[in-house]
Motif scaffolding. Structure first.
Motif, short mmCIF file in Angstrom:
data_model
loop_
_atom_site.label_atom_id
_atom_site.label_comp_id
_atom_site.label_asym_id
_atom_site.label_seq_id
_atom_site.Cartn_x
_atom_site.Cartn_y
_atom_site.Cartn_z
N GLU A 78 68.27 62.37 71.85
CA GLU A 78 69.37 62.88 71.03
C GLU A 78 69.27 64.39 70.83
OE1 GLU A 78 67.59 60.19 70.38
OE2 GLU A 78 69.04 58.57 70.16
N SER A 79 68.07 64.89 70.56
CA SER A 79 67.93 66.33 70.32
C SER A 79 68.21 67.14 71.59
CB SER A 79 66.55 66.66 69.75
OG SER A 79 65.54 66.32 70.66
N SER A 82 71.98 67.07 72.26
CA SER A 82 72.66 67.98 71.32
C SER A 82 72.55 69.43 71.78
CB SER A 82 72.04 67.82 69.93
OG SER A 82 72.64 68.72 69.03
N ARG A 83 71.35 69.86 72.17
CA ARG A 83 71.17 71.24 72.66
C ARG A 83 71.94 71.45 73.96
NH1 ARG A 83 65.55 70.92 71.53
NH2 ARG A 83 65.10 71.05 73.74
N ARG A 85 74.67 69.89 74.98
CA ARG A 85 76.09 69.98 74.64
C ARG A 85 76.45 71.37 74.14
NH1 ARG A 85 76.55 64.46 71.71
NH2 ARG A 85 77.70 63.28 73.25
N GLY A 86 75.60 71.92 73.29
CA GLY A 86 75.85 73.25 72.74
C GLY A 86 75.93 74.31 73.84
N THR A 98 79.15 60.69 74.08
CA THR A 98 78.34 59.61 73.51
C THR A 98 79.17 58.34 73.59
OG1 THR A 98 77.25 61.11 71.97
CG2 THR A 98 77.17 58.76 71.44
N TYR A 104 74.88 57.64 76.89
CA TYR A 104 75.55 58.91 77.15
C TYR A 104 76.17 58.90 78.54
CZ TYR A 104 72.85 60.21 73.11
OH TYR A 104 72.33 60.23 71.85
#
Length: 114
Positions: A78-79, A82-83, A85-86, A98, A104
């Protein structure tokens, strides 16, 4: 020998929509602009692109990217997602999705829905 030649050359640049990963230079770009990725982020993006359109579970990503067997208590996937995606989706149409309860998926936007 005839069978070996039939396989053809392996693709060295992966493309989904305007996102590209060059496997030889280990670089990524979106709409022609370079994306600065850490080695694990690049590996995660490569796996998502190789399986574009398919849902990959957390367990699958743990094995393919980190070579770990699934640990339900970690938020490592998940982390990193998230990075990633950013860096990949910022200012662009979302490519990394998601899929609730499943995992994913990296997919190009539907041109009809555009």
């Amino acid at each position: 020998l005839g069978r070996r030649a039939a396989r053809g050359p392996r693709e060295t640049v992966l493309r989904v929509a305007d996102l590209e990963v060059d496997l030889l230079t280990r670089t990524a770009s979106r709409a022609g602009k370079a994306i600065d990725l850490q080695p694990r982020e690049l590996k995660l993006l490569e796996i998502l692109m190789r399986h574009a359109g398919q849902v990959l579970t957390r367990a699958m990503l743990m094995e393919l990217v980190w070579d770990f067997h699934f640990d339900p208590l970690t938020n490592l996937v998940e982390s990193h997602i998230s990075r990633l995606r950013g860096k990949v989706d910022r200012g662009h149409v979302e490519l990394i999705h998601t899929v609730r309860g499943a995992g994913y998926c990296l997919r190009a936007p539907d041109p009809v829905a555009g």
